[in-house]
Motif scaffolding. Structure first.
Motif, PDB file in Angstrom:
ATOM      1  N   ALA A 126       0.971  -1.123   0.165  1.00 28.98           N
ATOM      2  CA  ALA A 126      -0.121   0.044   0.072  1.00 28.98           C
ATOM      3  C   ALA A 126       0.908   1.407  -0.074  1.00 28.98           C
ATOM      4  O   ALA A 126       0.756   2.014   0.886  1.00 28.98           O
ATOM      5  CB  ALA A 126      -1.004   0.000   1.290  1.00 28.98           C
ATOM      6  N   TYR A 127       1.631   1.360  -1.013  1.00 24.66           N
ATOM      7  CA  TYR A 127       2.607   2.609  -1.464  1.00 24.66           C
ATOM      8  C   TYR A 127       2.653   3.069  -2.656  1.00 24.66           C
ATOM      9  O   TYR A 127       2.989   1.900  -3.575  1.00 24.66           O
ATOM     10  CB  TYR A 127       4.168   2.211  -0.473  1.00 24.66           C
ATOM     11  CG  TYR A 127       4.986   3.410  -0.397  1.00 24.66           C
ATOM     12  CD1 TYR A 127       4.922   3.851   0.778  1.00 24.66           C
ATOM     13  CD2 TYR A 127       5.601   4.030  -1.483  1.00 24.66           C
ATOM     14  CE1 TYR A 127       5.784   5.064   1.144  1.00 24.66           C
ATOM     15  CE2 TYR A 127       6.186   5.197  -1.180  1.00 24.66           C
ATOM     16  CZ  TYR A 127       6.492   5.851   0.081  1.00 24.66           C
ATOM     17  OH  TYR A 127       7.318   6.816   0.373  1.00 24.66           O
ATOM     18  N   GLY A 128       2.554   4.111  -2.781  1.00 28.93           N
ATOM     19  CA  GLY A 128       2.588   4.503  -4.115  1.00 28.93           C
ATOM     20  C   GLY A 128       3.689   5.361  -4.414  1.00 28.93           C
ATOM     21  O   GLY A 128       4.994   4.936  -4.203  1.00 28.93           O
ATOM     22  N   LEU A 129       3.394   6.840  -4.941  1.00 36.35           N
ATOM     23  CA  LEU A 129       4.661   7.537  -5.152  1.00 36.35           C
ATOM     24  C   LEU A 129       4.863   8.582  -4.191  1.00 36.35           C
ATOM     25  O   LEU A 129       4.214   9.622  -4.087  1.00 36.35           O
ATOM     26  CB  LEU A 129       4.378   8.431  -6.771  1.00 36.35           C
ATOM     27  CG  LEU A 129       3.997   7.503  -7.980  1.00 36.35           C
ATOM     28  CD1 LEU A 129       4.048   8.342  -9.057  1.00 36.35           C
ATOM     29  CD2 LEU A 129       5.320   6.454  -8.062  1.00 36.35           C
ATOM     30  N   LEU A 161       3.524   8.126  -1.214  1.00 41.79           N
ATOM     31  CA  LEU A 161       2.124   8.183  -0.653  1.00 41.79           C
ATOM     32  C   LEU A 161       1.917   6.489  -0.237  1.00 41.79           C
ATOM     33  O   LEU A 161       1.830   5.896  -0.762  1.00 41.79           O
ATOM     34  CB  LEU A 161       1.111   8.753  -1.474  1.00 41.79           C
ATOM     35  CG  LEU A 161      -0.152   8.990  -0.846  1.00 41.79           C
ATOM     36  CD1 LEU A 161      -0.171  10.165   0.052  1.00 41.79           C
ATOM     37  CD2 LEU A 161      -1.275   9.038  -1.743  1.00 41.79           C
ATOM     38  N   SER A 162       1.526   6.715   1.226  1.00 43.75           N
ATOM     39  CA  SER A 162       1.015   5.312   1.704  1.00 43.75           C
ATOM     40  C   SER A 162      -0.543   5.373   1.831  1.00 43.75           C
ATOM     41  O   SER A 162      -1.089   6.523   2.354  1.00 43.75           O
ATOM     42  CB  SER A 162       1.526   4.814   2.786  1.00 43.75           C
ATOM     43  OG  SER A 162       1.588   5.765   4.009  1.00 43.75           O
ATOM     44  N   TRP A 163      -1.313   4.337   2.512  1.00 42.07           N
ATOM     45  CA  TRP A 163      -2.522   4.186   2.901  1.00 42.07           C
ATOM     46  C   TRP A 163      -2.761   3.081   3.606  1.00 42.07           C
ATOM     47  O   TRP A 163      -1.961   1.921   3.471  1.00 42.07           O
ATOM     48  CB  TRP A 163      -3.430   4.272   1.412  1.00 42.07           C
ATOM     49  CG  TRP A 163      -3.141   3.174   0.348  1.00 42.07           C
ATOM     50  CD1 TRP A 163      -3.681   2.058   0.433  1.00 42.07           C
ATOM     51  CD2 TRP A 163      -2.217   3.617  -0.631  1.00 42.07           C
ATOM     52  NE1 TRP A 163      -3.296   1.421  -0.936  1.00 42.07           N
ATOM     53  CE2 TRP A 163      -2.450   2.332  -1.546  1.00 42.07           C
ATOM     54  CE3 TRP A 163      -1.492   4.472  -1.096  1.00 42.07           C
ATOM     55  CZ2 TRP A 163      -1.794   2.233  -2.621  1.00 42.07           C
ATOM     56  CZ3 TRP A 163      -0.575   4.312  -2.253  1.00 42.07           C
ATOM     57  CH2 TRP A 163      -1.010   3.146  -2.852  1.00 42.07           C
ATOM     58  N   HIS A 164      -3.594   3.036   4.228  1.00 44.49           N
ATOM     59  CA  HIS A 164      -4.402   1.561   4.976  1.00 44.49           C
ATOM     60  C   HIS A 164      -5.751   1.779   5.592  1.00 44.49           C
ATOM     61  O   HIS A 164      -6.179   3.103   5.336  1.00 44.49           O
ATOM     62  CB  HIS A 164      -3.506   1.506   6.190  1.00 44.49           C
ATOM     63  CG  HIS A 164      -3.768   2.485   7.433  1.00 44.49           C
ATOM     64  ND1 HIS A 164      -3.040   3.791   7.653  1.00 44.49           N
ATOM     65  CD2 HIS A 164      -4.662   2.385   8.472  1.00 44.49           C
ATOM     66  CE1 HIS A 164      -3.493   4.333   8.437  1.00 44.49           C
ATOM     67  NE2 HIS A 164      -4.343   3.757   8.978  1.00 44.49           N
ATOM     68  N   ARG A 179     -10.652   3.782   4.275  1.00 45.51           N
ATOM     69  CA  ARG A 179      -9.109   4.032   3.541  1.00 45.51           C
ATOM     70  C   ARG A 179      -8.789   5.521   3.957  1.00 45.51           C
ATOM     71  O   ARG A 179      -9.460   6.415   3.683  1.00 45.51           O
ATOM     72  CB  ARG A 179      -9.258   3.642   2.209  1.00 45.51           C
ATOM     73  CG  ARG A 179      -7.826   3.987   1.727  1.00 45.51           C
ATOM     74  CD  ARG A 179      -7.689   2.862   0.576  1.00 45.51           C
ATOM     75  NE  ARG A 179      -7.607   1.512   0.861  1.00 45.51           N
ATOM     76  CZ  ARG A 179      -7.300   0.634   0.258  1.00 45.51           C
ATOM     77  NH1 ARG A 179      -6.873   0.780  -1.131  1.00 45.51           N
ATOM     78  NH2 ARG A 179      -7.353  -0.668   0.673  1.00 45.51           N
ATOM     79  N   VAL A 180      -7.506   5.446   4.386  1.00 45.34           N
ATOM     80  CA  VAL A 180      -7.085   6.946   4.668  1.00 45.34           C
ATOM     81  C   VAL A 180      -5.654   6.803   3.789  1.00 45.34           C
ATOM     82  O   VAL A 180      -4.962   5.736   3.813  1.00 45.34           O
ATOM     83  CB  VAL A 180      -6.771   7.032   6.111  1.00 45.34           C
ATOM     84  CG1 VAL A 180      -8.150   7.376   6.762  1.00 45.34           C
ATOM     85  CG2 VAL A 180      -6.057   6.144   7.019  1.00 45.34           C
ATOM     86  N   THR A 205      -8.924  10.821   4.696  1.00 42.87           N
ATOM     87  CA  THR A 205     -10.123  10.018   3.961  1.00 42.87           C
ATOM     88  C   THR A 205     -10.101  10.569   2.601  1.00 42.87           C
ATOM     89  O   THR A 205      -9.811  11.721   2.180  1.00 42.87           O
ATOM     90  CB  THR A 205     -11.414  10.291   4.684  1.00 42.87           C
ATOM     91  OG1 THR A 205     -11.917  11.474   4.508  1.00 42.87           O
ATOM     92  CG2 THR A 205     -11.540   9.725   6.049  1.00 42.87           C
ATOM     93  N   GLU A 206     -10.473   9.382   1.735  1.00 41.46           N
ATOM     94  CA  GLU A 206     -10.417   9.594   0.330  1.00 41.46           C
ATOM     95  C   GLU A 206     -11.026  10.701  -0.155  1.00 41.46           C
ATOM     96  O   GLU A 206     -10.997  11.669  -1.210  1.00 41.46           O
ATOM     97  CB  GLU A 206     -10.761   8.526  -0.314  1.00 41.46           C
ATOM     98  CG  GLU A 206     -10.543   8.551  -1.943  1.00 41.46           C
ATOM     99  CD  GLU A 206     -10.398   7.137  -2.694  1.00 41.46           C
ATOM    100  OE1 GLU A 206      -9.974   6.950  -3.711  1.00 41.46           O
ATOM    101  OE2 GLU A 206     -11.141   6.283  -1.786  1.00 41.46           O
TER     102      GLU A 206
END
Length: 352
Positions: A287-290, A292-295, A302-303, A320-321
């Motif tokens: 759960a890691y992009g450029l 940026l992470s999320w969980h 999802r945050v 939050t999204e």
């Protein structure tokens, strides 16, 4: 405990209706395993700020609600935002090989791209793993040492890559962002810190945020941070942040981090396609992009955001999204105790 509550004049519910939630937030903040903690929670137009614990061991001085702290790897999101703005300006591409911008610096640099660096799929060894850490006596000698990116890169590249095919696996490496910092300077002619200041800190009015470079000081109100030594905790508030560099030197506040992520995730800093690229995982299992992470929280919301570890300080910031709810919390940990579980409980309370 010092608590500040800010409400909008047109808020649908009166202030009294929000008191139980505020009290529960404070209770969860008090339960965080740390020397001190401070937080800002946003829900629509409502803002709650609180602090807990002490600002300095041996005193009863409260943690300043508006205090500054070292934000660690949250720096990476700022660095990534600069890179993506440069991509939007057609000054570089995510699929540019490292070799294009830093010729001869990285073995296999023709096959490692900017994207691989940003999402930690390059396979490059983490320079942090070459450093002594507490309670190793050699660690404390690094407190005021100045590091150059070239030194950090050289230390990392003295080790073989952790996997051979870039893009095939995820392996978190601070070396990736040290290299990204160098690429930003090649593209723009300015340091990554100057670009962050020009593009993000000043336009967004992040008055408590800075890129300190080699300055060891935390300016303005702040809590002291500590690391273990000989069975005790010693003050590590002052330290040369060139140790972290582009991977983690940022100093900020809870207000500023919430403001930055509101602008980023609200689409005011990047075109939609690049914001989506930022939210795209480098490998399906992570759960890691450029930058940026999320969980997903306990209530399955999802945050998006990031967290950072700067030795004597730890920070967490998530949104939050739909961008309605935000939480940023910073702690001065009582190492070696890990505050993550109690911080997660606070984040769940704020979001759920």
């Amino acid at each position: 405990m010092m608590v500040a509550l800010v409400t909008a004049a047109a808020m649908a519910l009166g202030p009294a209706a929000a008191v139980p939630q505020d009290m529960e937030l404070q209770r969860k903040l008090d339960a965080v395993v740390a020397i001190g903690a401070l937080a800002e929670v946003r829900d629509g137009t409502r803002v709650w700020r609180g602090s807990s614990g002490v600002a300095e061991l041996g005193t009863t001085r409260k943690v300043p609600v508006a205090g500054r702290f070292r934000a660690g790897s949250i720096t990476k999101t700022f660095v990534a935002a600069v890179v993506l703005q440069l991509v939007a300006e057609h000054r570089m591409r995510l699929d540019d090989p490292v070799e294009r911008w830093l010729p001869g610096v990285v073995p296999n640099g023709e096959n490692i791209t900017v994207r691989h660096l940003l999402n930690h799929t390059s396979g490059l060894y983490d320079f942090k793993d070459t450093l002594p850490m507490p309670p190793n006596p050699a660690f404390y000698e690094l407190q005021h040492r100045t590091w150059t990116p070239a030194e950090q890169i050289e230390q990392a590249l003295a080790h073989p890559p952790v996997f051979d095919q870039p893009g095939s696996q995820y392996d978190y490496s601070n070396t990736n962002y040290v290299l990204i910092g160098e690429i930003i300077e090649k593209v723009t002619g300015h340091t990554y810190a100057e670009e962050i200041e020009r593009r993000l800190i000043r336009p967004l009015g992040l008055h408590g945020t800075s890129m300190p470079g080699t300055s060891p000081y935390l300016r303005g109100p702040h809590a002291h941070g500590y690391v273990p030594k000989d069975g005790e905790l010693v003050d590590f508030t002052q330290m040369n942040p060139s140790l972290f560099g582009a991977a983690g030197e940022l100093i900020s506040t809870t207000r500023d981090l919430n403001r930055f992520f509101d602008a980023l995730l609200g689409g005011r800093l990047l075109p939609d396609r690049l914001l989506e690229a930022m939210k795209t995982p480098g490998t399906p299992d992570r759960a890691y992009g450029l930058g940026l992470s999320w969980h997903d929280t306990a209530c399955k919301i999802r945050v998006y955001g990031n967290d950072g570890d700067a030795l004597a300080y730890q920070a967490y910031t998530f949104m939050t999204e739909d961008t309605r709810r935000q939480v940023t919390i910073a702690v001065t940990p009582r190492l070696p105790d890990n505050p993550d579980t109690s911080v997660d409980a606070f984040i769940d309370q704020a979001i759920c």
